[in-house]
Structure formats: structure tokens, C-alpha cells
Scaffold this active site. Sequence first.
Site, PDB file in Angstrom:
ATOM      1  N   SER A 212       1.782 -65.510   3.431  1.00  0.00           N
ATOM      2  CA  SER A 212       0.819 -66.654   2.704  1.00  0.00           C
ATOM      3  C   SER A 212       1.388 -67.609   2.028  1.00  0.00           C
ATOM      4  O   SER A 212       2.402 -67.983   1.732  1.00  0.00           O
ATOM      5  CB  SER A 212       1.253 -65.344   1.635  1.00  0.00           C
ATOM      6  OG  SER A 212       0.325 -65.719   0.934  1.00  0.00           O
TER       7      SER A 212
ATOM      8  N   TYR B  58       4.941 -60.098  -4.785  1.00  0.00           N
ATOM      9  CA  TYR B  58       4.659 -60.216  -3.672  1.00  0.00           C
ATOM     10  C   TYR B  58       4.349 -61.648  -2.619  1.00  0.00           C
ATOM     11  O   TYR B  58       5.017 -61.546  -1.949  1.00  0.00           O
ATOM     12  CB  TYR B  58       2.977 -60.637  -3.847  1.00  0.00           C
ATOM     13  CG  TYR B  58       2.185 -60.894  -2.574  1.00  0.00           C
ATOM     14  CD1 TYR B  58       1.513 -59.598  -1.719  1.00  0.00           C
ATOM     15  CD2 TYR B  58       1.811 -61.993  -2.505  1.00  0.00           C
ATOM     16  CE1 TYR B  58       0.816 -60.082  -0.511  1.00  0.00           C
ATOM     17  CE2 TYR B  58       0.840 -62.124  -1.493  1.00  0.00           C
ATOM     18  CZ  TYR B  58       0.399 -61.444  -0.281  1.00  0.00           C
ATOM     19  OH  TYR B  58      -0.430 -61.852   0.631  1.00  0.00           O
TER      20      TYR B  58
END
Length: 336
Positions: A128, A153
Site C-alpha cells: 500500500s 495498517y
Amino acid sequence: MQKILVTGAAGFIGFHLAKRLLEGKCKVVGLDNLNDYYDVNLKTARLAQLEERHNFRFHKMGLEERDAVSRFFKDEQFDIVVNLAAQAGVRYSIENPYAYIDSNISGFINILEGCRHNGVKHLVYASSSSVYGANTKMPFSVHDNVDHPVSLYAATKKSNELMAHTYSHLYNLPTTGLRFFTVYGPWGRPDMALFLFTKAIIEGRPIDVYNHGLMQRDFTYIDDIVEGVVRVMGKIPEANHDWNGNAPDPGTSSAPYRIYNIGNNNPVELIRFIEVLENALGMKAEKRLLPLQPGDVCSTYADVDDLMRDVGFRPSTSIEEGIGTFVAWYRKFYGV
């Protein structure tokens, strides 16, 4: 005919990738736990389209189910694995940290072990843009250090890259990590800004605009993401023989390991993104301007030179085209 595992097949990117691979005559096995992080009906609607194809099979399973995943890999014997399953969402990770460890860490080690023990030729996995965290040097490059995440995350995605490198180094498993930049488009996730904004504007409710709309995002259309993934799948990484431990390059390795950004290489201010959405809807939004939220970053901007050099692709879909296509899908799917 290659046999490909797509985890997260009922998810946004996984659905679109599986659909593209099935059109290319691949044999695709989809894996998903169909959790209720967002509307399960949307996931089952995606899945229903895939299950119409004779060369697609689906298994409901969580990646953290160690023994089940191990048996699954042994029974199926995949050529390529594309791991898109993960607990997603930056803000949700602040409230529910253990969900991210279970899925993104424990689940990913089970994927790595399955690939290692069953002769998988290439593992491609979703990282990501959030791994860039506190970095401010733009555009973000895979050759820059990313050791300062600002959400759990992001930390789990950086961990996946480190874990993959270890398996590439120890077991010669070719792995490629893809840092996706703010993906949007038809069949998107309901927790993402475009979906939330569209629903609220149509329903006549105000929208929450963080950082007073001054955030910049490298919004990347789903078809560009899928094209990048498909091209990378066919580019099995090799060792970089020029790699030097005295000046280690984070994006490559002396092992068969690569990291790529897949982003539009064109950051857009959030307030401009909303303006384009208003034009597509033919409606004005009532905006609540709010400060930056914990875990968020002010800007993302992808350097995609490596992607262009190695697989000959650079994302290019404009937000006008991408948002227009999303709005048309949303109105049709929800009948509004």
C-alpha cells in the site's frame, strides 16, 4: 492454462483482477472469508459474476486458518498466487488492531508457507502507498526508506514486504509487492471516500472533508491497477546483481524480490476530486470541513518509473473519466 489463486476474490481489486484473468482463459481459484467489514451483499454480487464462469472456483476461508490454508495449497498446486486479501482501512486499524494482525500478518505467513512448500512460481501481493507514512519527499519512490508508518495498517503492509523478502532470500521464492495508490472505480469499497461522498450527496446529506479538502491523493482507477497487476504477474523477479549491502536499495534485492508503485503519477487535491464528482452527479455537496484525522497523511504521489521500465505500463486514466464511470455504475447498481 495457468492455475492462479486470487485471495480476496470477492473484494474490490480481487474481483476485477479475477474477472480479467478469466477473460484471458486462465484457471482461477478465488479465496475470501466474506467478512462483514463492509456490506456482504456487495461482495456476494461481485462473486456471483465470477461464478458464472466455468474456469472459476471459489473457496470461503480466512487466511489465518493455518491448517486449512496449508491443506488448500497442497491440494490445489497453484502456478501463481496473487494475495489481495487483507483487513483494509487506515482508520479502522486504530479501533480494531488485532483484526490487522490476524489477517495481514498471521494470514500472510500462511500464504508464504503455502507458496514455499508447493512450488509456486511467483507470489504477487498487495502492499500500500500507506507504507510511505511520514515521508515527505515527493514523488514516493520504491527506492526510498519507508520505516516510519503512521498507522498499524501501514505497519502490517510494510511487514508483508519484509516477510516476503525473507522468503525470497531463504527459499528463492520470487515475490513482488505492489504499493497501490488510492484505488477507485465501479464495484469499489463502501468505506472509501468516493463511495461515501456519492451516497451522501445523492441522499442530500453533508460530507466530511478532512484536512479542509487540501489533502492530495494519487487517485488510481481500477482498470489501471488491474493492468499493472497482470503485467507484473508475468514478470518474475530476478536477483539484482548490482545490489550492494553497503548502500541497500529497498526496492530490489540480491534475492528474487521486487517492489513497485502502481499509482496515477498525478496527485489531485481532495476538493478538486469532489468538484469532479459533483459535476458527474449534477448535484452540489454540502461540505463539513474538518482537520486531518489520526493515521492519515497529507499527500501521496507515486513514482512509477520502475513499473514503466520493467513492464511498459504507466496508469493514465483521468479522474473525470474514472469518476464518471463510477457514478454510472453506482446509479445503475443502486437504482438511484
